[in-house]
Design an enzyme around this catalytic site. Sequence first.
Site, short mmCIF file in Angstrom:
data_model
loop_
_atom_site.label_atom_id
_atom_site.label_comp_id
_atom_site.label_asym_id
_atom_site.label_seq_id
_atom_site.Cartn_x
_atom_site.Cartn_y
_atom_site.Cartn_z
N TYR A 43 1.03 -1.27 -12.15
CA TYR A 43 -0.53 -1.35 -12.68
C TYR A 43 -0.41 -1.16 -13.90
O TYR A 43 -1.63 -0.83 -14.07
CB TYR A 43 -1.45 -0.98 -11.77
CG TYR A 43 -0.85 -1.57 -10.24
CD1 TYR A 43 -1.88 -2.97 -10.20
CD2 TYR A 43 -0.67 -0.89 -8.61
CE1 TYR A 43 -1.86 -3.15 -8.73
CE2 TYR A 43 -0.37 -1.28 -8.07
CZ TYR A 43 -1.14 -2.83 -7.50
OH TYR A 43 -1.01 -3.14 -6.78
N TYR A 63 -9.18 4.60 -12.56
CA TYR A 63 -8.84 5.63 -11.26
C TYR A 63 -9.19 7.04 -11.67
O TYR A 63 -8.47 7.70 -10.41
CB TYR A 63 -7.94 5.29 -10.65
CG TYR A 63 -7.82 3.37 -10.70
CD1 TYR A 63 -9.40 2.78 -10.17
CD2 TYR A 63 -6.42 2.93 -10.72
CE1 TYR A 63 -8.83 1.62 -9.33
CE2 TYR A 63 -6.79 2.02 -11.52
CZ TYR A 63 -7.18 1.26 -10.77
OH TYR A 63 -7.36 -0.16 -10.78
N GLY A 99 1.26 -1.58 -0.28
CA GLY A 99 -0.21 -0.18 -0.18
C GLY A 99 1.12 1.38 -0.15
O GLY A 99 -0.01 2.10 -0.55
N GLU A 136 4.11 -6.73 1.83
CA GLU A 136 3.89 -6.92 0.79
C GLU A 136 3.75 -5.85 -0.47
O GLU A 136 2.46 -5.64 -0.72
CB GLU A 136 2.57 -7.11 0.24
CG GLU A 136 2.41 -8.42 1.11
CD GLU A 136 0.74 -9.46 1.62
OE1 GLU A 136 -0.50 -8.45 0.88
OE2 GLU A 136 0.41 -9.88 2.88
N ARG A 173 -5.38 2.92 -15.82
CA ARG A 173 -5.39 3.96 -14.47
C ARG A 173 -5.94 5.01 -14.76
O ARG A 173 -7.33 5.04 -13.86
CB ARG A 173 -4.33 3.98 -13.87
CG ARG A 173 -3.45 2.49 -13.61
CD ARG A 173 -2.36 2.67 -13.21
NE ARG A 173 -2.84 3.26 -11.71
CZ ARG A 173 -2.89 4.02 -11.13
NH1 ARG A 173 -2.12 4.68 -11.17
NH2 ARG A 173 -2.84 4.35 -9.75
N GLY A 178 3.94 -3.22 -3.89
CA GLY A 178 3.67 -3.23 -5.37
C GLY A 178 4.34 -2.63 -5.76
O GLY A 178 5.87 -2.30 -6.20
N CYS A 199 -12.87 3.79 -28.79
CA CYS A 199 -14.11 3.63 -28.89
C CYS A 199 -14.34 4.09 -27.91
O CYS A 199 -15.48 2.98 -27.63
CB CYS A 199 -14.54 3.01 -30.22
SG CYS A 199 -14.18 2.44 -31.76
N1 LLP Z 1 -1.39 -6.91 -0.42
C1 LLP Z 1 -2.51 -7.34 -1.49
C2 LLP Z 1 -3.37 -8.46 -0.58
C3 LLP Z 1 -2.77 -6.27 -1.90
O1 LLP Z 1 -4.31 -6.61 -2.26
C4 LLP Z 1 -2.27 -5.34 -2.76
C5 LLP Z 1 -2.81 -4.61 -3.46
C6 LLP Z 1 -0.81 -5.23 -2.25
C7 LLP Z 1 -0.14 -5.48 -1.05
C8 LLP Z 1 -0.26 -4.73 -3.05
O2 LLP Z 1 -0.45 -3.29 -3.05
P1 LLP Z 1 0.54 -1.97 -3.41
O3 LLP Z 1 1.97 -2.09 -2.60
O4 LLP Z 1 0.33 -2.37 -5.21
O5 LLP Z 1 -0.15 -0.86 -3.20
N2 LLP Z 1 -5.11 -1.73 -9.81
C9 LLP Z 1 -5.06 -0.13 -8.61
C10 LLP Z 1 -4.29 -0.62 -7.51
C11 LLP Z 1 -4.95 -1.88 -7.01
C12 LLP Z 1 -4.12 -2.55 -5.75
C13 LLP Z 1 -4.67 -4.26 -5.66
N3 LLP Z 1 -4.29 -4.76 -4.10
C14 LLP Z 1 -4.28 0.95 -8.94
O6 LLP Z 1 -3.61 0.98 -10.10
O7 LLP Z 1 -3.84 1.76 -8.75
#
Ligand code: LLP
Length: 430
Positions: free
Chosen positions: A386, A332, A252, A289, A328, A291, A358
């Site tokens: 993403y 969003y 997150g 975790e 994105r 990402g 389109c």
């Molecule tokens: N752990 C879990 C259980 C998750 O559901 C997620 C992301 C992460 C870790 C990694 O989160 P991060 O560090 O990347 O924030 N597609 C959206 C983001 C969706 C995130 C989904 N879960 C975007 O483009 O902003």
Amino acid sequence: MTATQPLPPQPAGHPHFHYRDGALYAEGVPLQTLADRLGTPLYVYSRGALAAAWSSYRDAIGGRDVLVCYGMKANSNLAVLKEFARLGAGFDIVSGGELHRVLSVGGDPAKIVFSGVGKQAWEMRKALEADVKCFNVESEAELHLLSDVATSLGKKARVSLRVNPDVDAGAHPYISTGLKENKFGIAIVDAPKVYRIAAALPGITIAGVDCHIGSQITEVSPYLDALDKLLDLIDGLRAAGIEIEHLDLGGGLGIRYTDETPLAPATLIDQVYAKLQARKLDHLKLILEPGRSLVGNAGVMLTTVQFLKHAEARNFAIVDAAMNDLIRPTLYDAWHGLLPVQRRDGPTLEYDVVGPVCESGDWLAKQRMLAVERGDVLAIESAGAYGMVMASNYNTRARAAEVMVDGEQFHVIRQRETVEDLLRGESTLP
Ligand code: LLP
């Protein structure tokens, strides 16, 4: 609207992408060269930027017992996974497909956590056979299925329950996951009961407590609010004779898309440990975790201007990338920086940068001051997370290629898809 163009700034906070004599580079490679050689749309990643993002976690951890499991849904290209595996990362997976990817690059199963609200029996089986570190279980029903699958294999599944602490992470509603309205996790008030059920199941071993409250979080307070609730839960479980080994706070951490001040891993980890020490719970192993914060600013997407269209209300730069390549903005309302790959002197105009799909929602950037001409290549910033993973084939558009820059070298890490690729597997009626 016209104005004399202020030179585009150096990409703020993304030092692996920079201008040299008016040309935008990824590390030592001019992006124009990549566009000329490989075509556009093209995702370009910087190996150095991946390593730097990893270091920001490694340095923040110091000697503490923290396992970083890369939230690979953000970017699951094999070359990206291999880099993180080499650097010692674990992985947070959400499907049997992601498990297959990690194992194929030699990722260590002992560092894999398996998240997700809808795991299927075959996925559980594969993960049990691989002997992953932990399943982050999101419901009582999942717990029962997992216990059955594990028992049928003569194994025990190590689990955390993903609890929903009901905190507002302040992000876009689509990416905020820790509120009680969300489908994710087990309500924290129900967690003690579900832990007791877990403790009694034959195929389950309790290992941890897990939460993930949302994405693109820029403040530490939602994490600390969630942590307080989790630590209360852990104290209560301990009193009931259930010992917890690890605490998984999910991912997150936000990144800088425009002018955000992201939350540094060091701030989060230091403050989490301060709380753990105060509560005498610093024997817990911490799992994160992340990402987006590991890959988001390690990538750009290149796109070429096809046409300029000067309509009554707006100027449009119609480019060759679209919502199917980077969804994105459409999904969003996300803001991504936009940089010319070759700086151009002269007056700027306000443009909406749109794709050929389109749909009125097919846009990549709105109301940007640009000096552009047909054929110019633009770099969409912060596209490493993403981006490609959410690409689709809408409008029968083949997906982009991906390339990794490493110093002066570059490596194609995913071939551009062809229209033949798209038709393969389809057939007409006899
Ligand atoms: N752990 C879990 C259980 C998750 O559901 C997620 C992301 C992460 C870790 C990694 O989160 P991060 O560090 O990347 O924030 N597609 C959206 C983001 C969706 C995130 C989904 N879960 C975007 O483009 O902003």
